[in-house]
Design an enzyme around this catalytic site. Structure first.
Site, PDB file in Angstrom:
ATOM      1  N   HIS A 305       0.432  16.997   8.121  1.00  0.00           N
ATOM      2  CA  HIS A 305      -0.553  17.314   8.890  1.00  0.00           C
ATOM      3  C   HIS A 305      -1.972  18.076   8.248  1.00  0.00           C
ATOM      4  CE1 HIS A 305      -1.134  19.115  13.196  1.00  0.00           C
ATOM      5  NE2 HIS A 305      -2.117  18.791  12.789  1.00  0.00           N
ATOM      6  N   GLU A 546      -0.951  -6.663  -4.637  1.00  0.00           N
ATOM      7  CA  GLU A 546      -0.475  -5.407  -5.336  1.00  0.00           C
ATOM      8  C   GLU A 546       0.743  -5.686  -6.097  1.00  0.00           C
ATOM      9  OE1 GLU A 546      -0.090  -2.242  -2.215  1.00  0.00           O
ATOM     10  OE2 GLU A 546       0.988  -3.640  -0.891  1.00  0.00           O
ATOM     11  N   ASP A 570      -0.758   0.190  -6.153  1.00  0.00           N
ATOM     12  CA  ASP A 570       0.371  -0.286  -6.615  1.00  0.00           C
ATOM     13  C   ASP A 570       0.315  -1.512  -7.632  1.00  0.00           C
ATOM     14  OD1 ASP A 570       2.323   0.841  -5.123  1.00  0.00           O
ATOM     15  OD2 ASP A 570       1.887  -0.102  -3.253  1.00  0.00           O
ATOM     16  N   CYS A 617      -8.657  -2.142  -1.516  1.00  0.00           N
ATOM     17  CA  CYS A 617      -8.818  -0.672  -0.872  1.00  0.00           C
ATOM     18  C   CYS A 617      -7.717   0.262  -1.538  1.00  0.00           C
ATOM     19  CB  CYS A 617      -7.832  -1.177   0.456  1.00  0.00           C
ATOM     20  SG  CYS A 617      -6.141  -2.256   0.069  1.00  0.00           S
TER      21      CYS A 617
HETATM   22  C1  PEP Z   1      -2.541   0.222  -2.877  1.00  0.00           C
HETATM   23  O1  PEP Z   1      -1.416   0.222  -3.220  1.00  0.00           O
HETATM   24  O2  PEP Z   1      -3.558   0.052  -3.696  1.00  0.00           O
HETATM   25  C2  PEP Z   1      -2.738   0.508  -1.470  1.00  0.00           C
HETATM   26  C3  PEP Z   1      -3.888   0.648  -1.004  1.00  0.00           C
HETATM   27  O3  PEP Z   1      -1.700   0.814  -0.880  1.00  0.00           O
HETATM   28  P1  PEP Z   1      -1.066   2.119  -0.827  1.00  0.00           P
HETATM   29  O4  PEP Z   1      -1.840   3.317  -1.776  1.00  0.00           O
HETATM   30  O5  PEP Z   1      -1.146   2.730   0.572  1.00  0.00           O
HETATM   31  O6  PEP Z   1       0.398   1.946  -1.528  1.00  0.00           O
HETATM   32 MG    MG Z   2       0.273  -0.304  -1.926  1.00  0.00          MG
END
Ligand code: PEP
Ligand code: MG
Length: 659
Positions: A305, A546, A570, A617
């Site tokens: 939180h 990933e 990842d 992302c």
């Molecule tokens: C990633 O693996 O780059 C990703 C955006 O997912 P997460 O960080 O939620 O595993």
């Molecule tokens: Mg990921």
């Protein structure tokens, strides 16, 4: 008068339905009990009811004695047999209000670990940015039982004193609830505590002890500890988190009895670094967040939180220090780096100067960057680069919009599942995804399907013990094995797609069959919704890249999906075989390693050749040093934490001149 029934209330009598059930029961004069597995509790106590743990499809008996017993039993049975009972309140349970937010397991830290300066402590980098300031240690003293034996003629007076304290605490909470400025999340937190303060489980138990000759403070301490341990013992994350709520209310009662005020955050000096073992719901809801320079906590992780609140208010935070936080109790000055997780106690002059310079530079940069909020970055050839936000809850929408996000490039749905007592319903998910779609009406909203594994279990899914959860039953693998859960999410997404530009992406894909199987399920869900006459629309389906396998089959994958989004967090750990959470191998966990960069390039090439959008992302998407490289590789969407958006827009805009 008694009757048995099978409970049809969706997901059983968890917090909100329990409160509503109790409210209904209290409307009758009769004494009413609910009995499960031979155990009877008052139907007029939400705490007792929650502890009974009544789940959907379980058999219970409702028993009433009194003038309106028949009406009471009929009304309460009617409530229990209604699958929609409590559903309309469900959106509340995904606010941080549900104490479950604090029980939520952290998802991996959003930042890849970097090397900490010598002599510093290290915790979870939970909210980016650097800060330095006076330490404000917030370690409220424990209130312990004084074990003062009352004389017989003191008991009535002590009960009166106790009841006055209960009224005072309730009134204080009511006043807090009446503030217009309260956010929905904070309101939920206080309302949950108010429920406990109004419930006779805690107060009744304390009164019983006072009548037995125990002083009021000791009675409250013991009663709160007993009830909290009952909540902790239940096999349910959500209910475990109620233990903290009971202790928080107990503490407020004791303080009222002692005529003391709690150590307050209200007086925190401007720019101070808040140091705490944990920041309780009650404190957090009232904290003057604008004045806080940074946060360092023993508890918490990247999705706790406090982390979410810190991120959405742009407060640098390092959490999860564990017992090491005690080393900060006597600190005068603290410097912290929310990007690396480093915390420095009483930094020397050189370090202080370095941090002060970084803080100033960041402030200067922030001020200079605001002009980029409304910019749509375009390359010289007119190609628009979408700069989108990564978020994990509806509370973060505002920060994303304020930063100028051109949509959502990653909505992590895990939090929705982790904050909930049970698996979130289709309706509740549809509501959440629709709210997102509406908030970014002109822009795409990419929702990632549930990405969870045995390292962060959630209520409602049994995960096997695994040697290697990061290589195990997680993400799309788990979802395809649990079509009941997956289809609920896909149906909710199809329904939300009516309200905006929803796109859906699959995490942890390593085999083309996973995409094909998902497509079949999506078609199945769409057909079901059509047959049911429920409004829905088809969404674009994409995959996260990933895993090394996904990179190697990218040309084939690109023919089956509408977009790629490269998850560098990842991808880096899997390409480099270096656990992203293990600081010992942090050096290897480097996205700029040629192995990772070439995996990104291979992916981009495959996507561009197939004519699909390639985005990113992972955290690397927000790095100004790498953005030009990614854009030149052909990426047209970069999604990052809201705090990085304006800087990224500036970096891309600068490329036009250099192109
Ligand atoms: C990633 O693996 O780059 C990703 C955006 O997912 P997460 O960080 O939620 O595993
Ligand atoms: Mg990921």
């Amino acid at each position: 008068m008694e009757r048995s029934t099978i409970v049809r209330v969706h997901e059983g009598l968890h917090a909100r339905p329990a409160t509503r059930f109790v409210k209904l029961a209290k409307g009758f004069e009769s004494d009413v009990e609910i009995i499960k597995d031979g155990k009877a509790v008052s139907a007029k106590s939400s705490v007792k009811l929650m502890l009974l743990g009544v789940k959907e499809n379980q058999e219970v008996v409702v028993r009433a004695t009194g003038a309106d017993a028949i009406e009471a039993v009929e009304a309460l049975i009617g409530y229990l047999e209604n699958p929609k009972a409590g559903l309309d309140d469900e959106s509340e349970s995904q606010s941080p209000a549900s104490g479950a937010a604090e029980a939520a397991r952290p998802v991996p830290a959003p930042e890849s670990p970097k090397t900490a300066p010598a002599g510093s402590l290290r915790g979870v980098a939970a909210s980016e940015g650097v800060a330095i300031g006076p330490a404000f240690a917030h370690f409220p003293p424990q209130i312990t039982a004084q074990a003062h034996q009352l004389k017989a003629d003191e008991i009535d007076g002590e009960i009166e004193r106790f009841r006055a304290a209960v009224s005072a605490v309730q009134a204080r909470m009511d006043r807090a609830l009446a503030q217009d400025s309260l956010s929905a999340g904070d309101r939920g937190i206080i309302a949950a505590l108010r429920d406990i303060a109004a419930d006779d489980t805690l107060t009744g138990e304390a009164e019983k002890q006072i009548k037995g000759g125990t002083d009021a403070v000791s009675a409250v301490v013991t009663a709160a500890a007993t009830i909290a341990s009952d909540f902790s013992a239940v096999d349910d994350h959500y209910l475990n988190a109620r233990a903290d709520d009971v202790q928080a209310v107990g503490r407020q009662l004791c303080l009222a009895l002692l005529g003391q005020d709690d150590v307050s955050l209200e007086n925190i000096p401007e720019g101070a670094i808040l140091i705490a073992d944990d920041i309780g719901a009650w404190d957090l809801a009232r904290a003057p967040l604008k004045r806080i320079g940074g946060v360092v906590c023993g508890h918490g992780g990247a999705t706790s939180h406090i982390a979410i609140i810190a991120r959405s208010h742009g407060i640098p935070a390092v959490l999860g220090l564990g017992d090491k936080v005690n080393a900060l109790r006597t600190a005068r000055q603290v410097a912290l780096d929310g990007n690396s997780g480093a915390v420095i106690i009483d930094p020397d002059a050189a370090t202080s100067a370095d941090f002060a310079e970084r803080v100033e530079a960041a402030a200067r940069e922030r001020a200079g960057l605001t002009v980029f909020k409304g910019v749509t970055p375009k390359l010289a050839n007119g190609t628009v680069i979408e700069v989108a936000a990564n978020i994990g809850s509806l509370e973060e929408i505002e920060a994303a919009l304020d930063a100028g996000a051109m949509g959502i490039g990653l909505f992590r749905t895990e939090l929705l599942f982790m904050r909930h007592m049970h698996l979130p319903s289709e309706d509740m998910q549809a509501e959440t995804y629709s709210a997102l779609a509406k908030a970014f009406a002109r822009h795409p909203v990419i929702v990632r399907t549930l990405d969870i594994g045995g390292d962060k279990p959630i209520a409602g899914i049994e995960f096997p013990e695994e040697e290697n959860p990061f290589l195990g039953w997680r993400g799309i693998r788990m979802c395809l094995d649990r079509p009941d859960i997956f289809k609920r999410q896909l149906r909710a997404l199809l329904r939300a797609a009516v309200h905006g530009n929803i796109k859906v992406m699959l995490p942890m894909v390593s085999d083309i069959g996973e995409v094909r199987q998902t497509r079949i399920l999506v078609e199945e869900c769409a057909a079901e919704l059509k047959a049911e006459g429920v409004a829905h629309a088809m969404f674009d389906l994409g995959v996260m890249i990933e895993t090394p396998a996904a990179v190697l089959i990218a040309p084939a994958l690109a023919k089956e999906v509408s977009f790629f989004s490269i998850g560098t967090n990842d991808l880096t750990q899997y390409i480099m075989a270096a656990d992203r959470l293990n600081p010992t191998v942090a050096k290897l966990n480097d996205v700029t390693n040629p192995a990772v960069m070439s995996a990104i390039e291979l992916t981009a090439r495959a996507g561009v050749a197939a004519g699909i959008m390639v985005g990113m992302c992972g955290e690397a998407a927000g790095r100004p040093d790498l953005i030009p490289i990614f854009v030149k590789m052909g990426l047209t969407e970069l999604s990052m934490s809201p705090a990085s958006i304006q800087r990224a827009k500036k970096t891309i805009s600068a490329m036009v001149g250099s192109a």
